[in-house]
Design a protein around this motif. Structure first.
Motif, PDB file in Angstrom:
ATOM      1  N   LEU A  73       0.837  -1.210   0.000  1.00 48.31           N
ATOM      2  CA  LEU A  73       0.000   0.000   0.000  1.00 48.31           C
ATOM      3  C   LEU A  73       0.873   1.262   0.000  1.00 48.31           C
ATOM      4  O   LEU A  73       0.555   2.256  -0.664  1.00 48.31           O
ATOM      5  CB  LEU A  73      -0.914  -0.006   1.237  1.00 48.31           C
ATOM      6  CG  LEU A  73      -1.934   1.112   1.332  1.00 48.31           C
ATOM      7  CD1 LEU A  73      -2.985   0.992   0.222  1.00 48.31           C
ATOM      8  CD2 LEU A  73      -2.639   1.112   2.695  1.00 48.31           C
ATOM      9  N   ALA A  74       1.985   1.193   0.727  1.00 48.43           N
ATOM     10  CA  ALA A  74       2.886   2.351   0.780  1.00 48.43           C
ATOM     11  C   ALA A  74       3.405   2.694  -0.613  1.00 48.43           C
ATOM     12  O   ALA A  74       3.557   3.874  -0.961  1.00 48.43           O
ATOM     13  CB  ALA A  74       4.044   2.069   1.735  1.00 48.43           C
ATOM     14  N   VAL A  75       3.652   1.665  -1.423  1.00 45.67           N
ATOM     15  CA  VAL A  75       4.115   1.917  -2.801  1.00 45.67           C
ATOM     16  C   VAL A  75       2.964   2.503  -3.627  1.00 45.67           C
ATOM     17  O   VAL A  75       3.140   3.483  -4.357  1.00 45.67           O
ATOM     18  CB  VAL A  75       4.606   0.618  -3.471  1.00 45.67           C
ATOM     19  CG1 VAL A  75       5.151   0.906  -4.865  1.00 45.67           C
ATOM     20  CG2 VAL A  75       5.680  -0.045  -2.625  1.00 45.67           C
ATOM     21  N   GLU A  76       1.797   1.889  -3.474  1.00 42.97           N
ATOM     22  CA  GLU A  76       0.642   2.365  -4.256  1.00 42.97           C
ATOM     23  C   GLU A  76       0.303   3.824  -3.961  1.00 42.97           C
ATOM     24  O   GLU A  76      -0.197   4.535  -4.821  1.00 42.97           O
ATOM     25  CB  GLU A  76      -0.575   1.473  -3.963  1.00 42.97           C
ATOM     26  CG  GLU A  76      -0.431   0.055  -4.495  1.00 42.97           C
ATOM     27  CD  GLU A  76      -1.560  -0.899  -4.092  1.00 42.97           C
ATOM     28  OE1 GLU A  76      -1.419  -2.101  -4.325  1.00 42.97           O
ATOM     29  OE2 GLU A  76      -2.573  -0.428  -3.546  1.00 42.97           O
ATOM     30  N   LEU A  77       0.581   4.254  -2.719  1.00 45.39           N
ATOM     31  CA  LEU A  77       0.208   5.617  -2.324  1.00 45.39           C
ATOM     32  C   LEU A  77       1.384   6.585  -2.307  1.00 45.39           C
ATOM     33  O   LEU A  77       1.246   7.728  -1.891  1.00 45.39           O
ATOM     34  CB  LEU A  77      -0.446   5.588  -0.931  1.00 45.39           C
ATOM     35  CG  LEU A  77      -1.761   4.823  -0.840  1.00 45.39           C
ATOM     36  CD1 LEU A  77      -2.288   4.838   0.595  1.00 45.39           C
ATOM     37  CD2 LEU A  77      -2.808   5.432  -1.776  1.00 45.39           C
ATOM     38  N   ARG A  78       2.551   6.113  -2.775  1.00 46.24           N
ATOM     39  CA  ARG A  78       3.786   6.901  -2.600  1.00 46.24           C
ATOM     40  C   ARG A  78       3.671   8.283  -3.233  1.00 46.24           C
ATOM     41  O   ARG A  78       4.196   9.264  -2.702  1.00 46.24           O
ATOM     42  CB  ARG A  78       4.967   6.149  -3.199  1.00 46.24           C
ATOM     43  CG  ARG A  78       6.321   6.760  -2.851  1.00 46.24           C
ATOM     44  CD  ARG A  78       7.406   5.753  -3.049  1.00 46.24           C
ATOM     45  NE  ARG A  78       8.710   6.326  -2.826  1.00 46.24           N
ATOM     46  CZ  ARG A  78       9.513   6.770  -3.787  1.00 46.24           C
ATOM     47  NH1 ARG A  78       9.117   6.695  -5.060  1.00 46.24           N
ATOM     48  NH2 ARG A  78      10.687   7.286  -3.496  1.00 46.24           N
ATOM     49  N   ASP A  79       2.972   8.387  -4.345  1.00 46.72           N
ATOM     50  CA  ASP A  79       2.862   9.693  -5.019  1.00 46.72           C
ATOM     51  C   ASP A  79       1.588  10.431  -4.657  1.00 46.72           C
ATOM     52  O   ASP A  79       1.151  11.328  -5.390  1.00 46.72           O
ATOM     53  CB  ASP A  79       2.952   9.485  -6.539  1.00 46.72           C
ATOM     54  CG  ASP A  79       4.309   8.920  -6.921  1.00 46.72           C
ATOM     55  OD1 ASP A  79       5.298   9.265  -6.242  1.00 46.72           O
ATOM     56  OD2 ASP A  79       4.367   8.102  -7.866  1.00 46.72           O
ATOM     57  N   THR A  80       0.966  10.048  -3.569  1.00 45.86           N
ATOM     58  CA  THR A  80      -0.247  10.756  -3.129  1.00 45.86           C
ATOM     59  C   THR A  80       0.043  11.464  -1.805  1.00 45.86           C
ATOM     60  O   THR A  80       1.139  11.320  -1.241  1.00 45.86           O
ATOM     61  CB  THR A  80      -1.424   9.776  -2.913  1.00 45.86           C
ATOM     62  OG1 THR A  80      -1.201   9.069  -1.673  1.00 45.86           O
ATOM     63  CG2 THR A  80      -1.566   8.786  -4.051  1.00 45.86           C
ATOM     64  N   ASP A  81      -0.971  12.151  -1.280  1.00 46.47           N
ATOM     65  CA  ASP A  81      -0.803  12.829   0.008  1.00 46.47           C
ATOM     66  C   ASP A  81      -1.234  11.963   1.179  1.00 46.47           C
ATOM     67  O   ASP A  81      -1.318  12.447   2.312  1.00 46.47           O
ATOM     68  CB  ASP A  81      -1.618  14.131   0.020  1.00 46.47           C
ATOM     69  CG  ASP A  81      -0.920  15.209  -0.783  1.00 46.47           C
ATOM     70  OD1 ASP A  81       0.322  15.142  -0.885  1.00 46.47           O
ATOM     71  OD2 ASP A  81      -1.621  16.092  -1.319  1.00 46.47           O
ATOM     72  N   VAL A  82      -1.566  10.710   0.893  1.00 49.07           N
ATOM     73  CA  VAL A  82      -1.919   9.802   1.998  1.00 49.07           C
ATOM     74  C   VAL A  82      -0.700   8.930   2.301  1.00 49.07           C
ATOM     75  O   VAL A  82      -0.251   8.158   1.460  1.00 49.07           O
ATOM     76  CB  VAL A  82      -3.141   8.930   1.643  1.00 49.07           C
ATOM     77  CG1 VAL A  82      -3.445   7.966   2.788  1.00 49.07           C
ATOM     78  CG2 VAL A  82      -4.359   9.808   1.350  1.00 49.07           C
ATOM     79  N   LYS A  83      -0.159   9.102   3.503  1.00 50.04           N
ATOM     80  CA  LYS A  83       1.043   8.373   3.911  1.00 50.04           C
ATOM     81  C   LYS A  83       0.648   7.125   4.694  1.00 50.04           C
ATOM     82  O   LYS A  83      -0.494   6.990   5.121  1.00 50.04           O
ATOM     83  CB  LYS A  83       1.962   9.275   4.744  1.00 50.04           C
ATOM     84  CG  LYS A  83       2.326  10.579   4.037  1.00 50.04           C
ATOM     85  CD  LYS A  83       2.969  10.314   2.687  1.00 50.04           C
ATOM     86  CE  LYS A  83       3.188  11.582   1.884  1.00 50.04           C
ATOM     87  NZ  LYS A  83       3.387  11.319   0.449  1.00 50.04           N
TER      88      LYS A  83
END
Ligand SMILES: NC(=O)c1ccc[n+]([C@@H]2O[C@H](COP(=O)([O-])OP(=O)(O)OC[C@H]3O[C@@H](n4cnc5c(N)ncnc54)[C@H](O)[C@@H]3O)[C@@H](O)[C@H]2O)c1
Length: 294
Positions: free
Chosen positions: A168-178
């Motif tokens: 999930l961290a990879v999937e969200l890496r370019d978003t503002d959700v850490k």
């Protein structure tokens, strides 16, 4: 640094143990804290204690119930303008070996400890992304998920939580959700008195240890909460709570590395494997740790 003032945090299993420690830490840092759990009475008591230092609300929710999860998300949208920090923490202990556990018990542990985490992610993540606000998702795994600790069924569920959060961290890496994953060691909580599994209950403590003996050496849940708070503020992925785990973890990683075939890598295979499997989150974690030390 993330600022929790004016933010809303939702903590599952927030009326007891580690969840309550996290809720206290987030509340004192300025977040409005909404907690959920199963027992009305402990929820009310926890809500009252949290309300002494900030805004708090308690709701009843079984993390296995996806419909109820959606209802709680609607309530949070309506009353608080949505969730900024989601903490998937609710869980149960279960120490039976794989041979002793029943299929029904496997389903029970996995439904709460792993699917319950995904239910939280799947319910809230689309809303958090759509809000356009910076957010954070934390899930509580266990050091058992990294070390193959006593209780294969429990360890499998917790290893699943770690895998879910690492991807999930990879999937969200370019978003503002850490994203963070908490891997606590033994912590002084009510886990030995949680809801009973279906069928016959296994021992509630590992290796025949008494609860008193475990509690005497265990970490205080508020200390875990403070470590989770720091990880959210500083955007750190792994929350390894116990310094005592360094040696144990290094044995695991050494065991894995010495099992890699001692042969020259095939360059074409290496390129393909790297392009699919390289996880930039590991590089982020290491770079952040080096920066903090220098
Ligand atoms: N205590 C430890 O030593 C330890 C170590 C590693 C990981 N953990 C993990 O920490 C998390 C919190 O556990 P704890 O030790 O604070 O125990 P706890 O029993 O004090 O708290 C567990 C919380 O989860 C809630 N819960 C249980 N089943 C639920 C369900 N189906 N739906 C909603 N809520 C539910 C309980 O009501 C309670 O609020 C768990 O995920 C546990 O696996 C605990």
């Amino acid at each position: 640094m993330y600022d929790l003032r004016g933010k809303t945090a939702f903590v599952t299993g927030g009326d007891s143990g580690i969840g309550f420690g996290i809720a206290q830490a987030l509340g004192e840092a300025g977040a409005t804290v909404v907690i959920c759990g199963l027992v009305e009475e402990t929820l009310r008591e926890a809500e009252e204690r949290l309300a002494r230092t900030g805004e708090a609300r308690a709701v009843t929710l079984d993390v296995r119930d996806r419909g109820a999860f959606a209802d709680v998300a609607d309530l949070l949208d309506r009353d608080f303008g949505g969730v900024d920090v989601l903490v998937n923490n609710a869980g149960v202990g279960f120490l039976s070996s794989a041979a002793e556990a029943t299929f029904e018990q496997w389903d029970w542990v996995l439904d709460i400890n792993l699917t319950g985490v995904y239910n939280g992610v799947r319910t809230f993540l689309p809303r958090m992304l759509a809000s356009g606000r910076p957010g954070h998702i934390v899930s509580t795994a266990s050091i058992g998920g990294l070390l193959g600790a006593p209780g294969a069924v429990y360890s499998a569920a917790k290893a699943g939580v770690i895998g879910l959060m690492e991807s999930l961290a990879v999937e969200l890496r370019d978003t503002d959700v850490k994203v963070s994953v908490v891997v606590p060691g033994i912590t002084r909580t009510n886990i030995h008195h949680g809801p009973p599994p279906p069928g016959s209950a296994p021992a509630r403590t590992p290796g025949g240890a008494t609860e008193d003996a475990l509690h005497a050496a265990a970490m205080d849940p508020r200390e875990v909460g403070d470590r989770v708070l720091r990880a959210i503020l500083d955007n750190r992925f792994y929350v390894v709570t116990h310094p005592e785990h360094r040696e144990l973890l290094s044995r695991r990683f050494e065991a894995i590395l010495c099992s890699v075939p001692d042969e020259e890598p095939d360059p074409r295979r290496a390129t393909v494997e790297r392009s699919i499997l390289a996880n930039p989150v590991y590089d982020d974690v290491v770079a952040l740790a080096h920066r903090a030390r220098s």
